[in-house]
Design an enzyme around this catalytic site. Structure first.
Site, PDB file in Angstrom:
ATOM      1  N   LYS A  30      -0.292   3.705  -2.740  1.00 36.82           N
ATOM      2  CA  LYS A  30      -1.286   4.589  -2.578  1.00 36.82           C
ATOM      3  C   LYS A  30      -0.686   6.235  -2.488  1.00 36.82           C
ATOM      4  O   LYS A  30      -1.219   7.232  -2.658  1.00 36.82           O
ATOM      5  CB  LYS A  30      -2.191   4.375  -1.385  1.00 36.82           C
ATOM      6  CG  LYS A  30      -3.003   3.201  -1.585  1.00 36.82           C
ATOM      7  CD  LYS A  30      -3.918   3.025  -0.291  1.00 36.82           C
ATOM      8  CE  LYS A  30      -4.812   1.668  -0.521  1.00 36.82           C
ATOM      9  NZ  LYS A  30      -4.020   0.423  -0.250  1.00 36.82           N
TER      10      LYS A  30
ATOM     11  N   LYS B  80       3.135   6.771   5.490  1.00 39.27           N
ATOM     12  CA  LYS B  80       2.120   5.635   4.884  1.00 39.27           C
ATOM     13  C   LYS B  80       2.708   4.280   5.111  1.00 39.27           C
ATOM     14  O   LYS B  80       3.765   3.814   4.995  1.00 39.27           O
ATOM     15  CB  LYS B  80       1.961   5.616   3.075  1.00 39.27           C
ATOM     16  CG  LYS B  80       1.057   4.795   2.499  1.00 39.27           C
ATOM     17  CD  LYS B  80      -0.330   5.156   3.015  1.00 39.27           C
ATOM     18  CE  LYS B  80      -1.568   4.313   2.691  1.00 39.27           C
ATOM     19  NZ  LYS B  80      -1.573   3.164   3.435  1.00 39.27           N
TER      20      LYS B  80
ATOM     21  N   SER C 215       0.786  -1.220  -0.077  1.00 40.33           N
ATOM     22  CA  SER C 215      -0.030  -0.017  -0.095  1.00 40.33           C
ATOM     23  C   SER C 215       0.854   1.227  -0.107  1.00 40.33           C
ATOM     24  O   SER C 215       0.335   2.477   0.038  1.00 40.33           O
ATOM     25  CB  SER C 215      -0.957  -0.003   1.228  1.00 40.33           C
ATOM     26  OG  SER C 215      -2.272  -0.991   1.024  1.00 40.33           O
TER      27      SER C 215
ATOM     28  N   SER D 165      -6.027   3.446   4.349  1.00 40.33           N
ATOM     29  CA  SER D 165      -5.241   2.542   3.216  1.00 40.33           C
ATOM     30  C   SER D 165      -6.475   1.825   2.759  1.00 40.33           C
ATOM     31  O   SER D 165      -6.131   0.813   2.345  1.00 40.33           O
ATOM     32  CB  SER D 165      -4.286   1.827   3.769  1.00 40.33           C
ATOM     33  OG  SER D 165      -3.549   1.424   2.805  1.00 40.33           O
TER      34      SER D 165
END
Length: 459
Positions: free
Chosen positions: A46, A206, A43, A103
């Site tokens: 993202k 993140k 992720s 997420s």
């Protein structure tokens, strides 16, 4: 022997480890290990989805309040997800929040499809943007980071991307430090909340996890004048990954100088949607403006626009009040400014170019019944139209709204003259030095964000 074979097999399935630590101010590498090994980013992907979402808003492809219709493909994505249903509509800002904080895979896919028509087309745009950013060993195949053949990146490239998010879109960066946020249909927690709560100065960015990738994280922390970005690929668990990132951040703060110049990375060339002919195309989204591309620049205006941008940047660095305005704009990045409407008859025509005085020169304007403060160099020439974005009780409020509006609508307001016009009724916040068409387009785009705006014509 069977037990030993099981251990060896388990170890062989473990995701490879990689790490990178940089001084975010200068980009200097303070530590690296396997930093150029192509691995599954999970992720962390993202971050690029969000970068392009911010870019799309800045370039007028979409607004934060544009309603997006959710497709079957987006709704069918596996967890982590927001819980979007096929056919429902949701404001674009909530998709951004869900992708950044929770997420959410369905939100990330919805962003990609909304902007490029399909996830495959969006993935190609992601890869183009990555190459323009210098992420030479990254290839994207989807918007959410779920494991897919050829969907690979490196610790170095993801660190580069994290630094661009920080410096290219500071007005949105606060998203990554929120412990939770409302995402349109429910409040969602931050997947990185444990590190944010436990590590002093941590404010993003993140997390990522898949079985193939292991536990990944790009983290940023600020202490005093120092800011460090650390990246880890292949953690064994979220706890051990967080501990490793904290160790790397500590190392970065020990190795980084207490003072260093901030050398912001150059923004990548705009790599929006392109058709067969190579022209930039705007996504078709519910409620999106029909005409959102910039007006064609007049011949010879390019150099003047660059000069205006350089002067504005210098003023922003040297003026404490403008810095305060920027901070206020960042804090309210996802809330469109509003102001009461005023009668256009109260506004004055634009000053002739030879009377313009830059605020950064500290020169005084000629005495007139109504004082005007010029906060940006105009490249208008004979352009005598403008827009008014409200009347305020103090000059500082008007300047702050002008700055926040300029940051949120750079496409049509770039190169215009920001003026605060004082009268007995208050302080009018205006942008001047535009053609009628430019002023009309700017007002339509601002009104789409619920910003009060009306055109000012020549006397």
């Amino acid at each position: 022997m069977a037990w030993l074979s099981l251990v060896v097999a388990t170890q062989s399935l473990a995701a490879p480890y990689a790490a990178m630590v940089i001084d975010a101010r200068t980009g200097e590498v303070l530590h690296s290990r396997n930093a150029d090994t192509r691995l599954h980013p999970a992720s962390l992907t993202k971050m690029m989805t969000l970068y392009i979402a911010f870019e799309a808003v800045r370039n007028g492809e979409i607004t934060l309040d544009t309603p997006v219709r959710i497709t079957k493909a987006a709704a069918a994505e596996p967890p982590s997800k927001l819980g979007l249903r096929s056919g429902q509509t949701i404001a674009f800002r909530y998709l951004i929040r869900a992708a950044a904080v929770k997420s959410a895979n369905d939100a990330a896919t919805a962003i990609g499809i909304a902007l490029s028509g399909s996830e495959a087309a969006f993935a190609r745009r992601m890869t183009r943007t990555a190459k323009a950013m210098g992420m030479s060993r990254t290839t994207f195949k989807n918007a959410n980071g779920l494991t897919e053949a050829g969907h690979l990146s490196t610790a170095r490239d993801m660190t580069t991307l994290g630094r661009h998010l920080l410096y290219d879109y500071p007005e949105y960066y606060n998203l990554f430090s929120r412990q939770s946020t409302y995402a349109g249909i429910k409040t969602v927690p931050n997947t990185n909340r444990r590190l944010l709560a436990a590590y002093k100065g941590a404010d993003g960015i993140k997390t990522g996890y898949t079985r193939a990738a292991g536990f990944n994280l790009v983290a940023s922390a600020k202490r005093g004048n120092e800011r460090i970005i650390a990246t880890v690929f292949g953690g064994k668990s979220s706890a051990s990954r967080n501990a490793k990132v904290a160790e790397l951040l500590d190392m970065g703060f020990r190795r980084a100088p207490s003072r260093a110049p901030i050398r912001k990375p150059a923004r990548p060339a705009y790599a929006g949607n392109t058709g067969l002919g190579g022209a930039i195309q705007v996504a078709s989204v519910i409620g999106a403006p029909r005409k959102s591309l910039r007006p064609v620049m007049r011949p010879g205006a390019g150099v003047a626009v660059q000069v205006a941008g350089a002067v504005a940047e210098t003023a922003a660095k040297n003026g404490s009040r403008i810095q305060d305005g920027i901070a206020a704009a960042m804090a309210a990045a996802d809330i469109a400014p509003t102001a009461p409407r005023v009668d256009s008859a109260d506004t004055r025509p634009a000053l002739r170019p030879d009377n313009l005085v830059l605020a950064s020169t500290n020169a005084s304007l000629p005495a007139e019944p109504e004082q005007e403060v010029v906060t940006r160099l105009s490249t208008s020439g004979g352009h005598l139209w403008g827009v008014n974005v409200g009347r305020y009780t103090t000059r500082y409020e008007a300047e702050k709204v002008l700055l926040k509006t300029a940051l949120s609508e750079m496409t049509t307001l770039e190169g215009t003259l920001r003026k605060v016009n004082q009268s007995s009724r208050g302080f009018d916040a205006t942008f001047q030095g535009m053609t009628r068409e430019q002023a009309d387009l700017a007002c339509r785009r601002l009104k789409a964000r619920n910003v009060t705006c009306f055109m000012i014509g020549p006397s």
